[in-house]
Design a protein around this motif. Structure first.
Motif, PDB file in Angstrom:
ATOM      1  N   ILE A  65       0.854  -1.187   0.000  1.00 23.44           N
ATOM      2  CA  ILE A  65       0.000   0.000   0.000  1.00 23.44           C
ATOM      3  C   ILE A  65       0.895   1.243   0.000  1.00 23.44           C
ATOM      4  O   ILE A  65       2.047   1.187   0.413  1.00 23.44           O
ATOM      5  N   PRO A  66       0.379   2.372  -0.471  1.00 23.03           N
ATOM      6  CA  PRO A  66       1.214   3.580  -0.510  1.00 23.03           C
ATOM      7  C   PRO A  66       1.483   4.135   0.877  1.00 23.03           C
ATOM      8  O   PRO A  66       0.619   4.097   1.753  1.00 23.03           O
ATOM      9  N   VAL A  67       2.700   4.672   1.074  1.00 19.36           N
ATOM     10  CA  VAL A  67       2.988   5.347   2.332  1.00 19.36           C
ATOM     11  C   VAL A  67       2.224   6.668   2.409  1.00 19.36           C
ATOM     12  O   VAL A  67       1.963   7.180   3.479  1.00 19.36           O
ATOM     13  N   SER A  68       1.868   7.207   1.248  1.00 14.95           N
ATOM     14  CA  SER A  68       0.934   8.345   1.138  1.00 14.95           C
ATOM     15  C   SER A  68       1.594   9.696   1.376  1.00 14.95           C
ATOM     16  O   SER A  68       1.130  10.510   2.189  1.00 14.95           O
ATOM     17  N   THR A  69       2.647   9.942   0.637  1.00 17.04           N
ATOM     18  CA  THR A  69       3.327  11.232   0.712  1.00 17.04           C
ATOM     19  C   THR A  69       2.517  12.317   0.009  1.00 17.04           C
ATOM     20  O   THR A  69       2.316  12.257  -1.203  1.00 17.04           O
ATOM     21  N   ASN A  70       2.028  13.289   0.772  1.00 18.57           N
ATOM     22  CA  ASN A  70       1.451  14.512   0.214  1.00 18.57           C
ATOM     23  C   ASN A  70       0.319  14.267  -0.790  1.00 18.57           C
ATOM     24  O   ASN A  70       0.176  15.004  -1.775  1.00 18.57           O
ATOM     25  N   GLN A  71      -0.497  13.253  -0.548  1.00 17.29           N
ATOM     26  CA  GLN A  71      -1.602  12.974  -1.464  1.00 17.29           C
ATOM     27  C   GLN A  71      -2.767  12.403  -0.662  1.00 17.29           C
ATOM     28  O   GLN A  71      -2.698  11.291  -0.134  1.00 17.29           O
ATOM     29  N   SER A  72      -3.856  13.164  -0.589  1.00 13.50           N
ATOM     30  CA  SER A  72      -4.959  12.799   0.300  1.00 13.50           C
ATOM     31  C   SER A  72      -5.687  11.532  -0.152  1.00 13.50           C
ATOM     32  O   SER A  72      -6.123  10.741   0.687  1.00 13.50           O
ATOM     33  N   ASP A  73      -5.844  11.315  -1.462  1.00 11.37           N
ATOM     34  CA  ASP A  73      -6.485  10.086  -1.930  1.00 11.37           C
ATOM     35  C   ASP A  73      -5.656   8.868  -1.543  1.00 11.37           C
ATOM     36  O   ASP A  73      -6.199   7.826  -1.158  1.00 11.37           O
ATOM     37  N   HIS A  74      -4.347   8.988  -1.640  1.00 11.77           N
ATOM     38  CA  HIS A  74      -3.473   7.884  -1.255  1.00 11.77           C
ATOM     39  C   HIS A  74      -3.605   7.598   0.242  1.00 11.77           C
ATOM     40  O   HIS A  74      -3.612   6.437   0.665  1.00 11.77           O
ATOM     41  N   GLN A  75      -3.726   8.649   1.037  1.00  9.66           N
ATOM     42  CA  GLN A  75      -3.873   8.451   2.480  1.00  9.66           C
ATOM     43  C   GLN A  75      -5.167   7.725   2.807  1.00  9.66           C
ATOM     44  O   GLN A  75      -5.199   6.855   3.685  1.00  9.66           O
ATOM     45  N   LYS A  76      -6.237   8.050   2.117  1.00 14.40           N
ATOM     46  CA  LYS A  76      -7.506   7.358   2.350  1.00 14.40           C
ATOM     47  C   LYS A  76      -7.389   5.868   2.045  1.00 14.40           C
ATOM     48  O   LYS A  76      -7.907   5.026   2.787  1.00 14.40           O
ATOM     49  N   VAL A  77      -6.710   5.554   0.958  1.00 11.39           N
ATOM     50  CA  VAL A  77      -6.503   4.145   0.599  1.00 11.39           C
ATOM     51  C   VAL A  77      -5.650   3.451   1.652  1.00 11.39           C
ATOM     52  O   VAL A  77      -5.976   2.350   2.116  1.00 11.39           O
ATOM     53  N   ARG A  78      -4.548   4.088   2.031  1.00 10.20           N
ATOM     54  CA  ARG A  78      -3.659   3.508   3.045  1.00 10.20           C
ATOM     55  C   ARG A  78      -4.397   3.233   4.343  1.00 10.20           C
ATOM     56  O   ARG A  78      -4.328   2.118   4.900  1.00 10.20           O
ATOM     57  N   ASP A  79      -5.124   4.232   4.840  1.00 10.31           N
ATOM     58  CA  ASP A  79      -5.777   4.093   6.142  1.00 10.31           C
ATOM     59  C   ASP A  79      -6.888   3.050   6.096  1.00 10.31           C
ATOM     60  O   ASP A  79      -7.081   2.294   7.057  1.00 10.31           O
TER      61      ASP A  79
END
Length: 247
Positions: free
Chosen positions: A117-131
């Motif tokens: 999964i993405p660590v989610s650097t500076n990207q809110s959609d990526h953070q939603k997926v990660r969490d």
């Protein structure tokens, strides 16, 4: 008869994220490898084209979506991976619906499937997926997924591609906050690092160019994103807990 290996699942928030972030490392991952695009659903007909899709040259949301499906099929064929598009429209078209498609998909996978999964650097959609993925795997009692550096975002770090990249991420307030957040919750150990050779870069470039509809728009925020020594030149994956190793 021996059952097939569980293989690897890469959660790619959007249609291009796995290629941008992992095209070089994919051959090292246990096969078969499947790229799962989370924001892979078709927009409803009432949506007007988003700013991003308009900048990419599209007139309608559905035109953009169908073009990206075709691009993704080409890229995944080049990378030798399977592809799955979950039925969740991209951010501008999502109407606030939660990412429940992740829940059902992960629940159907063998418990020993390797999940990235993405660590989610500076990207809110990526953070939603990660969490969401972290919450679902915890609920299922599965191992914590591995984290990959999502590019080009993480790759703008000055030390990117060097031995000091992790230390620099641990200090950076511009590109390291997501890494620092995950490192504060999990015992992150470097599992894979790769600075691409010319041959590996040529293969990655070919896969990334399949997503041509988005490359011009990416340069707005990421400049020379396709430069040989740009933010895509190195890839990084971290595992969690004992047994992780550098490679």
């Amino acid at each position: 008869m021996t059952p097939p290996p569980p293989g690897t699942v890469i959660l790619s928030p959007h249609f291009d994220d796995a290629a941008l972030s992992l095209a070089g490392l994919i051959p090292r991952l246990p096969g078969p490898v499947t790229v799962v695009t989370v924001y892979g659903g078709e927009p409803a007909s009432h949506h007007r084209v988003s700013w991003w899709d308009s900048v990419c040259g599209f007139s309608t949301a559905r035109e953009a979506y169908r073009s990206r499906l075709t691009e993704d099929a080409r890229a995944c064929a080049l990378m030798g991976v399977g592809s799955v598009a979950l039925d969740h429209p991209d951010g501008p078209y999502a109407d606030g619906t939660p990412l429940t498609a992740i829940d059902a998909y992960l629940a159907e996978q063998p418990s020993d499937t390797l999940l990235l999964i993405p660590v989610s650097t500076n990207q809110s959609d990526h953070q939603k997926v990660r969490d969401r993925a972290l919450a679902v795997t915890a609920k299922l009692g599965r191992a914590t997924p591995m984290f990959y550096a999502d590019l080009p975002y993480t790759g703008h770090l000055d030390e990117w591609g060097s031995a000091g990249a992790d230390d620099a991420l641990g200090r950076s307030h511009q590109y390291g906050l997501a890494y620092q957040d995950m490192a504060s919750r999990h015992d992150l150990r470097l599992e894979h690092e790769l600075t691409l050779t010319d041959e590996q870069w040529a293969l990655k470039r070919a896969a990334v160019l399949c997503y041509g509809s988005q490359l011009a728009a990416l340069t707005i925020d990421h400049g020379m994103v396709m430069a040989r020594n740009g933010p895509l030149r190195a890839e990084r994956v971290w595992a969690v807990g004992p047994g992780a190793k550098d490679s």
